[in-house]
Design a protein around this motif. Structure first.
Motif, short mmCIF file in Angstrom:
data_model
loop_
_atom_site.label_atom_id
_atom_site.label_comp_id
_atom_site.label_asym_id
_atom_site.label_seq_id
_atom_site.Cartn_x
_atom_site.Cartn_y
_atom_site.Cartn_z
N ALA A 95 0.84 -1.21 0.00
CA ALA A 95 0.00 0.00 0.00
C ALA A 95 0.87 1.25 0.00
O ALA A 95 0.61 2.20 -0.74
CB ALA A 95 -0.93 0.00 1.21
N THR A 130 -1.20 -1.53 10.66
CA THR A 130 -2.08 -2.59 10.18
C THR A 130 -1.95 -3.79 11.10
O THR A 130 -1.15 -3.80 12.03
CB THR A 130 -1.71 -3.01 8.74
OG1 THR A 130 -0.41 -3.62 8.74
CG2 THR A 130 -1.71 -1.82 7.81
N ALA A 161 -5.16 0.95 9.27
CA ALA A 161 -5.82 0.19 8.20
C ALA A 161 -5.71 -1.30 8.53
O ALA A 161 -5.17 -2.09 7.75
CB ALA A 161 -5.17 0.49 6.85
N VAL A 187 -6.28 -3.12 4.94
CA VAL A 187 -5.56 -3.46 3.71
C VAL A 187 -5.58 -4.96 3.45
O VAL A 187 -5.31 -5.41 2.33
CB VAL A 187 -4.10 -2.96 3.75
CG1 VAL A 187 -4.05 -1.44 3.72
CG2 VAL A 187 -3.35 -3.53 4.95
N THR A 196 -6.10 -2.09 -1.05
CA THR A 196 -5.28 -0.91 -0.73
C THR A 196 -5.86 0.39 -1.29
O THR A 196 -5.29 1.45 -1.07
CB THR A 196 -3.86 -1.08 -1.28
OG1 THR A 196 -3.92 -1.20 -2.72
CG2 THR A 196 -3.20 -2.32 -0.71
N CYS A 199 -6.74 3.09 1.38
CA CYS A 199 -5.51 3.45 2.09
C CYS A 199 -4.62 4.33 1.21
O CYS A 199 -4.06 5.33 1.67
CB CYS A 199 -4.78 2.19 2.52
SG CYS A 199 -3.29 2.50 3.48
#
Length: 457
Positions: A95, A130, A161, A187, A196, A199
Motif C-alpha cells: 500500500a 495494520t 488500516a 488493507v 489498498t 488506504c
C-alpha cells in the motif's frame, strides 16, 4: 500563448519543468534547476519558470495551468507496522509503495521499546498501522497502537488500516495524536485478500494537505496550482496509462515495466496482470496488485554504491574495484574515461538485473508426499513486451540498450519470470512524471506525448 500545461517535479536534486502543448501533444519547453527546498523552494522553481516563460514569450504562467509532484526533502517517508510479515506487514508495504512512498522501516508482530526508539529516529511522515483480518487477531495491533501512544511522534500522521474490530481501542490508545490519526479500510480484510485503494487515497490526501507544507514546498503554492502527488506515484500513473490506454479511446501498449535507476535507489514500476507461469503452477503468498512498485535501497549508483559493488564482486571476485566507490561517489562525478564508462555500464546493468529479478515472480520446485510441486511466488512477467528505462544512469549512458538487457529473461535463471522478448524504450526527455500528472486531467494527450517522446532502442 499556446493551450498547454506546465508540469513540475520538485526532485531531491533537481526541480524539473516540462511545458506541453495540448493541441499538438508536443513538448514546447523544458527547464531544470538545482532544487532549493532546504532554503527557499521558489528560487529553483523561479529559475525554471523564467526559462519556460521566456520560451513561450509571456511574462507569467497562470498557476491554474501548472501541476506539480514532489520527491524533495526525502520524499514521502513511511513506516509500516503489521502482524505477520508475509501477510499484513506485506500488505502495508504494498500500500505504501503503491502510493509513492519511501518505506524507511517495516515492523511485524508486537513492537518493542527499542524498535519504537528506532522508528522515532527514522522521522517518518506517516506511520501505517495494520494487523489482523477483520474480526481476527486484535492483540498485536492494539499493543502497537498503545506503544505509539507512549512515543513522542506527535508530528507524524498515523493511518490505521487493520482489523476494524480493534478501532475503538486504537482510538483510545492514540487519543494524544488528535486529528493526526486517520482510519481506512483494512488493507487485508481476509487472509489472502488485498484492498489498498482507500488506504492509498488516504496517503495521497495526507501528502497533499499536510506533508507538502511540512517539506517547505507549500511556499510555491502562489506560483503553482497543485502539488498532486509524490513523484513515484506520478510515474506509476504514467505506467498504468501507457499500458492500459484511455477509456473508450486510445489503446495502450500492453503490460509494461519501467526501470528507474538513480543515485540512491533503483525503483521498478509495472502494470502486469496476475497469472500462473504455465497455467498449472500453484501461486503462493499474498496476491499482488496489477500496479506494482518496488524500491531497492541497496542499488544506487552513488549513495549506495559500496553495496552495489559488493554485489558485483560476489559475481566476479577476481576483479579489483577499490577505486570505483571513491571515484563514483564524489560530488559531481560524471564518467568520462573508457574505464569509468565501462564500470558505470556494468554497475548500471547489475542494478537493473538485480532490481527486476526482485520485482518479478519466481518458481520454486518443492517435493511432497505426491511428488514434485511447482510453486509460484509473485507475478509472471514473461509476456511483458514493453520495458522503459529512465533515471540518469540509464538516460545518460552511452549504451542504454546494454544496461536494460538486465531486465531480460536469461536461460541460466529459468525460474525467474522476467520478460522474454521485450522491446526497450528510453525516457530520454524525462516525460514519465509529466505524463503521470497530465494524465489526471488530459489522459489522451498524456498518452500521445509518451508515444511521441519515449525513444525506441
Amino acid at each position: 500563448m499556446t493551450n498547454g500545461r506546465l508540469l513540475i517535479d520538485f526532485g531531491s536534486t533537481f526541480t524539473k519543468a516540462v511545458y506541453v502543448d495540448l493541441d499538438r501533444c508536443e513538448i514546447v519547453s523544458e527547464a531544470r534547476h538545482y532544487s532549493t527546498v532546504d532554503t527557499d523552494v521558489t528560487e529553483g522553481l523561479g529559475a525554471c519558470l523564467s526559462r519556460i516563460s521566456a520560451d513561450l514569450g509571456v511574462k507569467r504562467i497562470d498557476p491554474d495551468d501548472i501541476t506539480a509532484c514532489s520527491s524533495a526533502a526525502g520524499g514521502l517517508r513511511m513506516v509500516c507496522m503489521g502482524f505477520v510479515p508475509d501477510y499484513s506487514s506485506e500488505a502495508a508495504n504494498m500500500a505504501a509503495l503503491g502510493a509513492g512512498a519511501k518505506v524507511v522501516g517495516c515492523y511485524s508482530y508486537e513492537v518493542t521499546r527499542s524498535e519504537m526508539e528506532e522508528i522515532e529516529s527514522l522521522r517518518p511522515d506517516i506511520i501505517l498501522l495494520t494487523g489482523g483480518t477483520d474480526g481476527g487477531n486484535k492483540k498485536v495491533i492494539c499493543h502497537n497502537a498503545e506503544m505509539l501512544g507512549k512515543q513522542n511522534l506527535l508530528s507524524t500522521a498515523i493511518i490505521v488500516a487493520g482489523n476494524k474490530a480493534a478501532e475503538d481501542d486504537i482510538r483510545e490508545n492514540l487519543a494524544a495524536y488528535g486529528d493526526s490519526v486517520f482510519f481506512s479500510r483494512n488493507v487485508m480484510p481476509e487472509i489472502g485478500q488485498l484492498d489498498t485503494t482507500e488506504c492509498n487515497a488516504r496517503i495521497r490526501e495526507i501528502f497533499i494537505n499536510r506533508i507538502v507544507e511540512a517539506k517547505g514546498i507549500g511556499k510555491a503554492r502562489r506560483l503553482v496550482g497543485d502539488v498532486l502527488m509524490p513523484t513515484p506515484l506520478a510515474v506509476l500513473k504514467a505506467t498504468h496509462l501507457l499500458a492500459e490506454g484511455t477509456r473508450g479511446g486510445s489503446n495502450g501498449v500492453g503490460e509494461t515495466l519501467v526501470v528507474d535507476v538513480g543515485g540512491a535507489t533503483t525503483d521498478i514500476h509495472s502494470l502486469v496482470r496476475t497469472r500462473s507461469a504455465d497455467g498449472v503452477t500453484a501461486r503462493i503468498g499474498l496476491p499482488e496488485p496489477d500496479e506494482k512498485r518496488t524500491v531497492e535501497a541497496d542499488l544506487g549508483l552513488k549513495f549506495n554504491l559500496d553495496k552495489l559493488v559488493r554485489l558485483f564482486l560476489e559475481k566476479d571476485p577476481d576483479v579489483t574495484a577499490d577505486h570505483v566507490v571513491s571515484r563514483f561517489s564524489a560530488h559531481g562525478f560524471i564518467p568520462s574515461s573508457a574505464d569509468d564508462i565501462e564500470w558505470h555500464t556494468r554497475l548500471s546493468y547489475l542494478a537493473v538485473e538485480t532490481a527486476v529479478r526482485r520485482h518479478v515472480g519466481r518458481v520454486e520446485t518443492k517435493y511432497g508426499p505426491s511428488g514434485e510441486v511447482l510453486l509460484q511466488y509473485g507475478k509472471d512477467f514473461s509476456d511483458v513486451t514493453t520495458v522503459i528505462g529512465t533515471g540518469g544512469p540509464i538516460v545518460f549512458s552511452p549504451r542504454p540498450e546494454v544496461v536494460l538487457q538486465g531486465a531480460r529473461f536469461t536461460p541460466d535463471s529459468p525460474l525467474v519470470l522476467k520478460p522474454k522478448n521485450p522491446k526497450f524504450y528510453l525516457d530520454s526527455r524525462y516525460i514519465l512524471f509529466a505524463a503521470g500528472l497530465l494524465g489526471q486531467t488530459h489522459p489522451r494527450e498524456a498518452l500521445e506525448v509518451m508515444r511521441k517522446y519515449l525513444k525506441k532502442l
